[in-house]
Design an enzyme around this catalytic site. Sequence first.
Site, PDB file in Angstrom:
ATOM      1  N   ASP A  82       0.855  -1.185   0.000  1.00 46.42           N
ATOM      2  CA  ASP A  82       0.000   0.000   0.000  1.00 46.42           C
ATOM      3  C   ASP A  82       0.889   1.232   0.000  1.00 46.42           C
ATOM      4  O   ASP A  82       1.981   1.213   0.562  1.00 46.42           O
ATOM      5  CB  ASP A  82      -0.897  -0.012   1.246  1.00 46.42           C
ATOM      6  CG  ASP A  82      -1.957   1.066   1.204  1.00 46.42           C
ATOM      7  OD1 ASP A  82      -2.384   1.447   0.087  1.00 46.42           O
ATOM      8  OD2 ASP A  82      -2.351   1.541   2.276  1.00 46.42           O
ATOM      9  N   GLY A  89       0.966   4.606  -4.839  1.00 45.44           N
ATOM     10  CA  GLY A  89       0.396   5.774  -5.520  1.00 45.44           C
ATOM     11  C   GLY A  89       0.698   7.059  -4.772  1.00 45.44           C
ATOM     12  O   GLY A  89       1.017   8.088  -5.377  1.00 45.44           O
ATOM     13  N   HIS A 133       3.943   2.094  -8.474  1.00 44.37           N
ATOM     14  CA  HIS A 133       3.793   0.633  -8.500  1.00 44.37           C
ATOM     15  C   HIS A 133       5.077  -0.027  -9.009  1.00 44.37           C
ATOM     16  O   HIS A 133       5.495  -1.057  -8.490  1.00 44.37           O
ATOM     17  CB  HIS A 133       2.597   0.229  -9.356  1.00 44.37           C
ATOM     18  CG  HIS A 133       1.293   0.742  -8.826  1.00 44.37           C
ATOM     19  ND1 HIS A 133       0.806   0.395  -7.587  1.00 44.37           N
ATOM     20  CD2 HIS A 133       0.388   1.588  -9.361  1.00 44.37           C
ATOM     21  CE1 HIS A 133      -0.361   0.995  -7.381  1.00 44.37           C
ATOM     22  NE2 HIS A 133      -0.632   1.732  -8.444  1.00 44.37           N
ATOM     23  N   LEU A 136      12.105 -20.428  -0.313  1.00 48.66           N
ATOM     24  CA  LEU A 136      11.021 -19.511   0.053  1.00 48.66           C
ATOM     25  C   LEU A 136       9.820 -19.720  -0.860  1.00 48.66           C
ATOM     26  O   LEU A 136       9.975 -19.881  -2.070  1.00 48.66           O
ATOM     27  CB  LEU A 136      11.515 -18.065  -0.073  1.00 48.66           C
ATOM     28  CG  LEU A 136      10.468 -16.961   0.067  1.00 48.66           C
ATOM     29  CD1 LEU A 136      10.035 -16.826   1.522  1.00 48.66           C
ATOM     30  CD2 LEU A 136      11.020 -15.641  -0.440  1.00 48.66           C
TER      31      LEU A 136
END
Length: 185
Positions: free
Chosen positions: A26, A29, A43, A137
């Site tokens: 998050d 932007g 992004h 992973l």
Amino acid sequence: MISEEELKTKITKSRNIPSHIAIIMDGNGRWARKKGLPRISGHKEGINSVREITRACGEIGVNFLTLYTFSQENWRRPRIEVSALMNLLVETIRKEIDELMDNNVRLQVIGKIEELPERPRVEMLEGIKRTAVNSGLTLVLALNYSGRTEILEAVNKILLMKNDEDKSELTEQLFEKQLYTNGIP
């Protein structure tokens, strides 16, 4: 934002390496707006952070890294941004798959991947297939994901399993087996 080296230092000094780390992606932007750049630039910058965090998690022994990358609510964003995000997803998979292979990273997805546009869906499924044999992973991408949808789907699967004569109680184990995250700590 914490650097890869700072993250490794903090976690390894504590000697308490988590089995699973989840990150809600998050703010990309907002980061771009503060810099006077288009949202998609934020992004793209976020992908650089993901690359660093993924590498660091693999190096210190984290077993699972989940990245909440695109929620079902993200479809409400402007159409041009959603299209740019889907294109970025395709571009990133193509560009990063060899590094995932080199680093023994296995790729998985949770969410309603079948509802993604064809190109990103096909690329993602190919990435999952190519990395399936890797044992390091596990990188879990939450794509077209919603916790509420996951819960509703789990409940509906259980309801379909049970009939009127089945009076057995719903258990945590039965519920967990129906979740997208079944098998992920």
